[in-house]
Design a protein around this motif. Structure first.
Motif, mmCIF file in Angstrom:
data_model
loop_
_atom_site.group_PDB
_atom_site.id
_atom_site.type_symbol
_atom_site.label_atom_id
_atom_site.label_comp_id
_atom_site.label_asym_id
_atom_site.label_seq_id
_atom_site.Cartn_x
_atom_site.Cartn_y
_atom_site.Cartn_z
ATOM 1 N N LEU A 132 0.839 -1.209 0.000
ATOM 2 C CA LEU A 132 0.000 0.000 0.000
ATOM 3 C C LEU A 132 0.872 1.257 0.000
ATOM 4 O O LEU A 132 0.578 2.225 -0.701
ATOM 5 C CB LEU A 132 -0.915 0.017 1.225
ATOM 6 C CG LEU A 132 -2.290 -0.575 1.084
ATOM 7 C CD1 LEU A 132 -3.013 -0.550 2.424
ATOM 8 C CD2 LEU A 132 -3.105 0.130 0.029
ATOM 9 N N ALA A 133 1.925 1.229 0.805
ATOM 10 C CA ALA A 133 2.836 2.372 0.861
ATOM 11 C C ALA A 133 3.481 2.612 -0.506
ATOM 12 O O ALA A 133 3.562 3.754 -0.972
ATOM 13 C CB ALA A 133 3.904 2.136 1.924
ATOM 14 N N VAL A 164 12.365 7.136 4.251
ATOM 15 C CA VAL A 164 13.248 8.312 4.175
ATOM 16 C C VAL A 164 13.094 8.991 2.810
ATOM 17 O O VAL A 164 12.945 10.211 2.723
ATOM 18 C CB VAL A 164 14.719 7.912 4.439
ATOM 19 C CG1 VAL A 164 15.669 9.059 4.122
ATOM 20 C CG2 VAL A 164 14.886 7.448 5.883
ATOM 21 N N PHE A 165 13.114 8.187 1.757
ATOM 22 C CA PHE A 165 12.960 8.723 0.405
ATOM 23 C C PHE A 165 11.623 9.457 0.259
ATOM 24 O O PHE A 165 11.554 10.540 -0.332
ATOM 25 C CB PHE A 165 13.054 7.571 -0.611
ATOM 26 C CG PHE A 165 12.815 7.986 -2.023
ATOM 27 C CD1 PHE A 165 13.794 8.639 -2.753
ATOM 28 C CD2 PHE A 165 11.594 7.733 -2.632
ATOM 29 C CE1 PHE A 165 13.574 9.028 -4.063
ATOM 30 C CE2 PHE A 165 11.360 8.114 -3.946
ATOM 31 C CZ PHE A 165 12.344 8.763 -4.659
ATOM 32 N N THR A 166 10.564 8.892 0.827
ATOM 33 C CA THR A 166 9.232 9.503 0.731
ATOM 34 C C THR A 166 9.176 10.810 1.517
ATOM 35 O O THR A 166 8.582 11.789 1.057
ATOM 36 C CB THR A 166 8.148 8.518 1.211
ATOM 37 O OG1 THR A 166 8.272 7.307 0.458
ATOM 38 C CG2 THR A 166 6.759 9.082 1.035
ATOM 39 N N ALA A 182 11.746 -0.881 3.711
ATOM 40 C CA ALA A 182 10.684 0.035 4.143
ATOM 41 C C ALA A 182 11.288 1.284 4.777
ATOM 42 O O ALA A 182 10.812 2.398 4.537
ATOM 43 C CB ALA A 182 9.744 -0.657 5.121
ATOM 44 N N ARG A 183 12.344 1.088 5.553
ATOM 45 C CA ARG A 183 12.994 2.235 6.200
ATOM 46 C C ARG A 183 13.576 3.186 5.158
ATOM 47 O O ARG A 183 13.386 4.398 5.244
ATOM 48 C CB ARG A 183 14.085 1.747 7.160
ATOM 49 C CG ARG A 183 14.676 2.848 8.018
ATOM 50 C CD ARG A 183 15.585 2.310 9.111
ATOM 51 N NE ARG A 183 14.979 1.286 9.939
ATOM 52 C CZ ARG A 183 14.064 1.499 10.897
ATOM 53 N NH1 ARG A 183 13.664 2.725 11.135
ATOM 54 N NH2 ARG A 183 13.567 0.504 11.596
ATOM 55 N N SER A 184 14.264 2.661 4.161
ATOM 56 C CA SER A 184 14.851 3.554 3.153
ATOM 57 C C SER A 184 13.763 4.189 2.297
ATOM 58 O O SER A 184 13.869 5.359 1.928
ATOM 59 C CB SER A 184 15.890 2.816 2.309
ATOM 60 O OG SER A 184 15.324 2.146 1.249
ATOM 61 N N ILE A 221 3.788 7.402 3.825
ATOM 62 C CA ILE A 221 4.519 7.501 5.096
ATOM 63 C C ILE A 221 3.795 6.713 6.181
ATOM 64 O O ILE A 221 4.414 5.944 6.920
ATOM 65 C CB ILE A 221 4.713 8.984 5.488
ATOM 66 C CG1 ILE A 221 5.735 9.628 4.545
ATOM 67 C CG2 ILE A 221 5.130 9.122 6.947
ATOM 68 C CD1 ILE A 221 5.775 11.146 4.601
ATOM 69 N N ARG A 222 2.487 6.885 6.274
ATOM 70 C CA ARG A 222 1.705 6.162 7.288
ATOM 71 C C ARG A 222 1.872 4.641 7.129
ATOM 72 O O ARG A 222 2.078 3.926 8.114
ATOM 73 C CB ARG A 222 0.237 6.561 7.206
ATOM 74 C CG ARG A 222 -0.632 5.900 8.265
ATOM 75 C CD ARG A 222 -2.091 6.308 8.209
ATOM 76 N NE ARG A 222 -2.722 5.804 6.993
ATOM 77 C CZ ARG A 222 -3.172 6.561 5.977
ATOM 78 N NH1 ARG A 222 -3.085 7.868 6.046
ATOM 79 N NH2 ARG A 222 -3.714 6.021 4.910
ATOM 80 N N ASN A 223 1.808 4.161 5.891
ATOM 81 C CA ASN A 223 1.891 2.717 5.676
ATOM 82 C C ASN A 223 3.314 2.179 5.838
ATOM 83 O O ASN A 223 3.487 1.047 6.301
ATOM 84 C CB ASN A 223 1.286 2.349 4.322
ATOM 85 C CG ASN A 223 -0.221 2.386 4.386
ATOM 86 O OD1 ASN A 223 -0.839 1.665 5.155
ATOM 87 N ND2 ASN A 223 -0.824 3.255 3.594
#
Length: 160
Positions: free
Chosen positions: A114-115, A149-151, A144-146, A128-130
């Motif tokens: 979803l993110a 940050v990118f988002t 997901a962490r990177s 960001i929320r997802n």
């Protein structure tokens, strides 16, 4: 549920899949579905084979049938979401990821997908929320962490 003979066929199909003969496995699943038309796992397995063979329209049909039989089959919703993304049905894809999460609120991969969908559509806050939910469930998910940050960086850039 399955007779001994049918269980042998099911095991043979799964063995053929593992050995890299998905077409033979698919034929066995089709035979089993004729006898057991209300077993969602058979359609799910056919959907996976179709997806892996890039036959997304067949995969869609099989996952939808699995869900028709068992509307709470979270993996079928998830895989249907992935299939729909492949054929550019993104809003329907998001629905099935969300449905997977309704069934299992700890379904990390559904939050992650979803993110990614949201990020691709520049819906940064949703992304960001997802990603945060993904990391709540699996703090060591470095992808997901990177992506998070990118988002954040894209969100900040969009403000200027």
């Amino acid at each position: 549920m399955f007779s001994d003979d049918h269980q042998v066929l099911l095991n043979k199909a799964m063995e053929l899949e593992k050995k890299g003969d998905p077409n033979s496995a698919l034929n066995i699943y089709k035979d089993l579905v004729k006898v057991f038309p209300r077993v969602p796992a058979l359609y799910f397995n056919m959907g996976n084979i179709s997806f892996d063979g890039n036959d997304y329209h067949s995969a869609k049909k099989h996952f939808e049938k699995a869900i028709e039989i068992d509307s709470n089959f979270k993996e079928a919703h998830f895989n249907l979401g992935n299939t729909l993304k492949k054929i550019d049905e993104v809003s329907s894809s998001a629905y099935h990821f969300e449905r997977s999460i309704q069934i299992d609120p700890e379904f990390e991969s559904a939050y992650f997908n979803l993110a990614n969908l949201a990020k691709e559509k520049n819906k940064f806050l949703t992304a960001i929320r997802n990603y945060k939910e993904t990391l709540r469930i699996s703090p060591d998910n470095y992808v997901a962490r990177s992506n998070l940050v990118f988002t954040y960086m894209k969100k900040v850039k969009s403000l200027f």
